[in-house]
Write a protein that holds these residues in place. Structure first.
Motif, mmCIF file in Angstrom:
data_model
loop_
_atom_site.group_PDB
_atom_site.id
_atom_site.type_symbol
_atom_site.label_atom_id
_atom_site.label_comp_id
_atom_site.label_asym_id
_atom_site.label_seq_id
_atom_site.Cartn_x
_atom_site.Cartn_y
_atom_site.Cartn_z
ATOM 1 N N LEU A 80 13.917 -17.420 13.486
ATOM 2 C CA LEU A 80 13.529 -18.250 14.673
ATOM 3 C C LEU A 80 14.178 -17.880 15.762
ATOM 4 O O LEU A 80 15.725 -17.014 15.703
ATOM 5 C CB LEU A 80 14.147 -20.135 14.027
ATOM 6 C CG LEU A 80 13.415 -20.756 16.163
ATOM 7 C CD1 LEU A 80 12.031 -20.991 15.261
ATOM 8 C CD2 LEU A 80 14.073 -22.110 15.449
ATOM 9 N N PHE A 106 9.564 -19.588 19.975
ATOM 10 C CA PHE A 106 8.679 -20.483 20.384
ATOM 11 C C PHE A 106 9.242 -20.628 21.878
ATOM 12 O O PHE A 106 10.158 -21.234 22.522
ATOM 13 C CB PHE A 106 8.966 -22.172 19.565
ATOM 14 C CG PHE A 106 10.206 -22.096 19.493
ATOM 15 C CD1 PHE A 106 11.525 -21.865 18.976
ATOM 16 C CD2 PHE A 106 10.940 -23.033 20.365
ATOM 17 C CE1 PHE A 106 12.712 -22.243 18.385
ATOM 18 C CE2 PHE A 106 11.870 -23.689 20.178
ATOM 19 C CZ PHE A 106 13.117 -23.332 19.602
ATOM 20 N N GLU A 148 6.137 -25.596 21.899
ATOM 21 C CA GLU A 148 6.253 -26.466 21.299
ATOM 22 C C GLU A 148 6.495 -27.594 21.473
ATOM 23 O O GLU A 148 5.721 -27.850 23.173
ATOM 24 C CB GLU A 148 8.340 -26.478 21.225
ATOM 25 C CG GLU A 148 8.902 -27.650 21.519
ATOM 26 C CD GLU A 148 10.703 -27.122 21.223
ATOM 27 O OE1 GLU A 148 10.729 -26.397 22.127
ATOM 28 O OE2 GLU A 148 11.437 -28.517 20.822
HETATM 29 O O1 KIV Z 1 9.122 -29.429 16.692
HETATM 30 C C1 KIV Z 1 8.696 -28.053 16.293
HETATM 31 O O2 KIV Z 1 8.313 -28.021 17.606
HETATM 32 C C2 KIV Z 1 10.260 -26.819 16.245
HETATM 33 C C3 KIV Z 1 9.666 -25.405 16.756
HETATM 34 C C4 KIV Z 1 10.992 -24.762 16.573
HETATM 35 C C5 KIV Z 1 8.324 -25.026 15.801
HETATM 36 O O3 KIV Z 1 10.556 -26.832 15.310
#
Ligand code: KIV
Ligand code: ZN
Length: 523
Positions: A80, A106, A148
């Protein structure tokens, strides 16, 4: 690889994030070795993508992702990264040894996150989406981009970001319900509309990532799949931030058991689900709730008499899947106060006893009395009860009732009622302690010369409500008899044991006088 009879378009990729989102939750930290062990099991059981960690977060995370990348044989190993280049580069470095690698980058896209968390304008966020995905593509062709807080993101902006991420090279688009706020209909509509509105959506696989704050993570994930997503992000036992993530075992089994309503399939070997659950529970020290779907210890346990009776006639009466399907050896009929005669008789057979008629009925009555006082009745409890039932069937002296006053302000006093050859007798005695008072009652009610040689107590099973098993040895004229008594009350167990020994002595005396009569007759 296409499995015969299963179309590739219905194949759902299982992306396991136990080692990242799961490990990230308070208290679930795993050691390096434990992470390797979990990753190996995930790989063996057919998980498609293992999100092994967040490499920039710590040296430990980097090392774990790197080692898992080195060792994993089949699954894609994913690291990640936030949208910054440092994150992406660190993730790229960590996944380098993998046969198949992915970077998952993300950034938050909802107004509340952009304003308060990132303190960035939407345009800046948009540019970072493009830059981070393009950067990640320098390390691997397999790049996932996540918006996110996707479920709270303004729809037009979400579609713009998704389109740009795909254009920049993202091959998987994940739309998380980061705060577990969505409901299935809404999540279905969201995935469907983004797929329909984004012109290049056919160039990426859509993914769901749902948190369980309102207990809907699994339902939302499956709604997303019905809307066209073909990757589910999930964790073993549903561990994860706050209320956790969608549970891997639940999404996999929902699609298998209800394939009529959810006509999708995964590459996960479901028979390994229980093993994986146990391993993750052990390494995280996060206990699995007893009634947890699929892997809870009660998931295949039946206690109510009606259910046990049905199960013994046909397992499909109360089971929608076979325990073996998820790696559980067998259904367990938990013996407790709701168990009926049928289940009790079945349990006795399993334990090797053949009781019939009155003996079976008496044992059942005593089992019910025990189950009323004890939460769980273990096999050992039933064995102790039946052994005693068999041993006491011919007894001359039977315990009817016992009450004892004990404690710091002596004297200890026992009141006992016995049935001696069909006649009841009652006595009250003091003693030097409650056991002594109890035994004094027996001596008063059934006068005898036998001497108490041994008195021993131990617990039949564990727990404060365990049955006590007492052993008593009495000797008379140089010959000893030993007997046992069991009961959740130690004093009742003591009285039963003493009386059982006394009954044995009486039986021996009777056999002795019979022998004497026979020898006199013969002589
Ligand atoms: O819950 C979420 O949005 C995450 C992101 C890092 C995918 O865990
Ligand atoms: Zn998450």
């Amino acid at each position: 690889m296409t499995t015969p009879g299963k179309s590739e378009k219905d194949r759902v990729v299982i992306f396991d994030t136990t080692l990242r989102d799961g490990e990230q939750c308070p208290g679930a930290t795993m050691t390096h070795e434990e992470k390797l062990e979990v990753a190996e099991l995930l790989d063996t059981m057919g998980v498609d993508v293992i999100e092994a960690g967040f490499p920039i977060a710590s040296e430990g995370d980097f090392a774990a992702v790197n080692e898992i990348a080195r060792r994993t044989k089949n699954a894609v190993v994913c690291g990640l990264a936030r949208a910054g280049f440092a994150d992406v580069d660190r993730a790229g470095e960590a996944i380098k040894p993998a046969r198949r690698s992915r970077i998952h980058t993300f950034i938050s896209t909802s107004p509340v996150h952009m304003k308060w968390k990132l303190q960035m304008e939407p345009q800046q966020v948009f540019e970072m989406v493009v830059a981070s995905v393009a950067r990640a593509r320098n390390f691997t062709d397999d790049v996932e981009w996540s918006s996110e807080d996707g479920t709270r993101t303004e729809r037009d902006f979400l579609c713009r970001c998704v389109e740009a991420a795909i254009k920049a090279g993202a091959t998987t688009i994940n739309i998380p319900d980061t705060v577990g706020y969505s409901v299935p209909e809404e999540y279905f509509a969201l995935i469907k509309s983004v797929r329909e509105r984004v012109p290049n959506s056919d160039q990426a696989r859509f993914s769901v990532h749902c948190h369980d704050d309102l207990g809907m993570a699994v339902a939302n994930s499956l709604a997303g799949v019905r809307a066209g997503a073909r990757q589910i992000e999930c964790t073993i036992n549903g561990i994860g931030e706050r209320a956790g993530n969608a549970a891997l075992e639940e999404v996999v089994m929902a699609m298998r058991v209800r394939n009529d309503a959810l006509p999708f399939w995964t590459g996960v070997d479901a028979t390994m689900l229980t093993r994986a659950s146990k391993l993750v529970a052990a390494v995280t020290s996060f206990p699995v709730q007893y009634n947890k779907a699929i892997v809870g210890r009660n998931a295949f346990a039946h206690e109510s008499g009606i259910h046990q009776d049905g199960m013994l006639k046909h397992t499909q009466t109360y089971e929608i899947m076979q325990p073996a399907d998820v790696g559980v050896k067998q259904t367990s009929l938990v013996m407790g106060k709701h168990s009926g005669r049928h289940a009790f008789a079945h349990k006795l057979e399993e334990l090797g006893y053949r009781l019939a008629g009155n003996q079976l009925e008496d044992a059942f009555v005593r089992f019910k009395a025990l189950a009323d006082r004890k939460k769980l009745v273990y096999d050992e409890d039933i064995e102790a009860l039946v052994d005693e039932e068999i041993a006491t069937a011919q007894d001359h002296i039977k315990l009817v009732s016992l009450s004892v006053i004990a404690g710091t302000h002596g004297p200890q006093r026992a009141t006992m009622k016995l049935d001696v050859d069909g006649k009841s007798a009652i006595e009250e005695c003091d003693g030097n302690g409650p056991v002594d008072a109890t035994f004094n009652c027996i001596k008063a009610l059934v006068p005898h010369e036998a001497v108490l040689e041994l008195y021993q107590v131990h617990a039949v099973t564990e727990g404060t409500d365990a049955q006590a098993e007492v052993s008593v040895r009495l000797s008379e004229n140089g010959r000893a008899v030993t007997a046992k008594g069991a009961d959740p009350d130690t004093l009742v167990a003591s009285a039963k044991a003493y009386l059982a020994a006394l009954n044995k002595l009486l039986a021996r005396r009777a056999r002795g006088s019979e022998r004497r009569i026979h020898s006199t007759e013969a002589g």
